[in-house]
Design an enzyme around this catalytic site. Structure first.
Site, PDB file in Angstrom:
ATOM      1  N   LYS A   8     -35.077 -24.312  16.149  1.00 32.52           N
ATOM      2  CA  LYS A   8     -34.860 -24.528  17.589  1.00 32.52           C
ATOM      3  C   LYS A   8     -34.393 -25.948  17.858  1.00 32.52           C
ATOM      4  O   LYS A   8     -34.637 -26.875  17.065  1.00 32.52           O
ATOM      5  CB  LYS A   8     -36.132 -24.244  18.390  1.00 32.52           C
ATOM      6  N   ASP A 144     -45.547 -25.218  19.112  1.00 31.09           N
ATOM      7  CA  ASP A 144     -44.174 -24.696  19.143  1.00 31.09           C
ATOM      8  C   ASP A 144     -44.093 -23.219  18.786  1.00 31.09           C
ATOM      9  O   ASP A 144     -43.007 -22.636  18.816  1.00 31.09           O
ATOM     10  CB  ASP A 144     -43.281 -25.485  18.172  1.00 31.09           C
TER      11      ASP A 144
HETATM   12  P1  ATP Z   1     -41.971 -29.144  15.221  1.00 33.07           P
HETATM   13  O1  ATP Z   1     -40.547 -29.337  15.649  1.00 33.07           O
HETATM   14  O2  ATP Z   1     -42.545 -27.797  15.610  1.00 33.07           O
HETATM   15  O3  ATP Z   1     -42.879 -30.292  15.520  1.00 33.07           O
HETATM   16  P2  ATP Z   1     -41.118 -29.705  12.565  1.00 33.07           P
HETATM   17  O4  ATP Z   1     -39.803 -29.006  12.520  1.00 33.07           O
HETATM   18  O5  ATP Z   1     -41.075 -31.180  12.786  1.00 33.07           O
HETATM   19  O6  ATP Z   1     -42.017 -29.012  13.634  1.00 33.07           O
HETATM   20  P3  ATP Z   1     -42.036 -28.145  10.332  1.00 33.07           P
HETATM   21  O7  ATP Z   1     -40.819 -28.004   9.467  1.00 33.07           O
HETATM   22  O8  ATP Z   1     -42.430 -26.978  11.153  1.00 33.07           O
HETATM   23  O9  ATP Z   1     -41.918 -29.441  11.233  1.00 33.07           O
HETATM   24  O10 ATP Z   1     -43.222 -28.573   9.339  1.00 33.07           O
HETATM   25  C1  ATP Z   1     -44.300 -29.413   9.708  1.00 33.07           C
HETATM   26  C2  ATP Z   1     -45.310 -29.405   8.557  1.00 33.07           C
HETATM   27  O11 ATP Z   1     -45.888 -28.114   8.465  1.00 33.07           O
HETATM   28  C3  ATP Z   1     -44.676 -29.680   7.207  1.00 33.07           C
HETATM   29  O12 ATP Z   1     -44.906 -30.998   6.811  1.00 33.07           O
HETATM   30  C4  ATP Z   1     -45.337 -28.709   6.244  1.00 33.07           C
HETATM   31  O13 ATP Z   1     -46.227 -29.354   5.386  1.00 33.07           O
HETATM   32  C5  ATP Z   1     -46.149 -27.762   7.114  1.00 33.07           C
HETATM   33  N1  ATP Z   1     -45.735 -26.348   6.948  1.00 33.07           N
HETATM   34  C6  ATP Z   1     -46.571 -25.301   6.826  1.00 33.07           C
HETATM   35  N2  ATP Z   1     -45.899 -24.157   6.749  1.00 33.07           N
HETATM   36  C7  ATP Z   1     -44.587 -24.454   6.828  1.00 33.07           C
HETATM   37  C8  ATP Z   1     -43.384 -23.675   6.797  1.00 33.07           C
HETATM   38  N3  ATP Z   1     -43.409 -22.343   6.685  1.00 33.07           N
HETATM   39  N4  ATP Z   1     -42.210 -24.325   6.909  1.00 33.07           N
HETATM   40  C9  ATP Z   1     -42.176 -25.673   7.034  1.00 33.07           C
HETATM   41  N5  ATP Z   1     -43.277 -26.449   7.065  1.00 33.07           N
HETATM   42  C10 ATP Z   1     -44.479 -25.855   6.964  1.00 33.07           C
END
Ligand code: ATP
Length: 301
Positions: A8, A144
């Protein structure tokens, strides 16, 4: 079965104050990208989530466990996640994976229906399977996740649990510079608190009607670039100064809109067409550049 879990973008992210539960109030427009993780799902002897490249407890595994705790009776599943969305990049990849798993338990009609969401998910209708209340589980898993249950444009408020669907915008495209991801959302919110960034409740409340009016008739975000403000940007740049370089690089392409997605570090430039975004990417010396369609056409493609 193959499922897509689209990343997103936050088209504007306005930050409020921390609530008693520690989560921050926010107001943001979310839209899905064509960039998506791929979930391969098959019946197995026991529930298992495999996600190469992501260490520790997986959010998709927590989603599956939460469904089981609520009595979801599907056969045991093996879910293999092919990560395409950069991790910890502000693109909601983990939340998207968890939401995709939760969608397994939604009646087919619910996932398709415009009426899947009420304006206030506290009173969401017809979104349960037996005792399974998907929006409630989603909110427990992460701020999220509720907005990703149905990957579509939405105005998101509260701490992410209030999701209001919006019409499909005119097609547009994104050029992303994720900078290797790896920025903790919690660290960015803590830094925002340290910098005193949150808006007053009344000020935050006044943003929602402006975003709704701008996006409500299906306009492209390129028609309201002045609203594409991310209040977390100073906090993210404070922790990762390279984000400033990425934003400058995108501005140098002449992109009509450049901003940070979520808590970063992904810097985003929007363009009217995929071709324009590809041309801009070609002018940059960035190996992390990703070009993709945005909006509901992206999910359909
Ligand atoms: P947001 O934008 O919702 O804050 P993000 O995109 O910054 O999230 P994600 O890629 O969702 O971050 O990952 C955040 C943390 O969640 C990662 O550091 C990872 O250790 C953990 N995690 C657990 N499951 C997953 C997954 N399926 N995919 C990615 N990260 C995951």
């Amino acid at each position: 079965m193959l499922l897509h879990a689209p990343a997103k973008l936050n088209l504007g992210l306005y930050l409020g104050r921390a609530r008693p539960d520690g989560l921050h109030e926010l107001c943001s427009l979310f839209e899905p990208l064509a960039l998506a993780d791929l979930l391969r799902i098959e019946v197995a002897e026991r529930d298992e989530v495999v996600c190469p490249g992501v260490e520790g407890e997986n959010l998709a595994a927590r989603a599956l466990a939460a469904l089981r705790e609520r009595g979801w009776g599907a056969p045991p599943l093996r879910i293999e996640i092919e990560k395409r969305t950069p991790v910890a990049a502000g693109l909601g990849g983990g939340s998207a994976d968890a939401a995709a798993v939760l969608r397994l338990a939604a009646p087919a009609t619910d996932c398709a229906a415009e009426a899947f969401w009420s304006e206030d998910n506290q009173s969401a209708p017809a979104s349960t399977v037996g005792v399974v209340d998907l929006p409630a589980i989603a909110a427990e898993l992460g701020a999220d996740v509720p907005s990703q249950l149905r990957p579509a444009p939405a105005l998101v408020r509260g701490a992410g649990e209030m999701v209001e669907p919006l019409p499909a915008p005119a097609e547009h495209a994104a050029l992303l510079l994720p900078g290797g991801g790896g920025l903790s959302t919690k660290d960015v919110f803590d830094e925002a608190d340290r910098l005193g960034l949150g808006r007053d409740p009344a000020e935050l409340e006044a943003i929602a009607p402006r975003l709704r009016a701008a996006a409500g008739a299906g306009a492209s975000p390129l028609a309201y670039v002045d609203l594409l403000v991310n209040d977390l940007e100073p906090a993210a740049i404070s922790l990762r100064p390279d984000i400033g370089d990425a934003l400058d690089a995108l501005r140098s392409t002449g992109a009509p809109a450049v901003f940070l997605s979520g808590s970063g570090p992904t810097a985003v430039a929007l363009f009217a067409t995929l071709t324009e975004a590809e041309r801009a990417a070609a002018t940059l010396d960035r190996r992390d550049a990703i070009v993709c369609l945005a909006g509901p056409q992206a999910v359909a493609s």
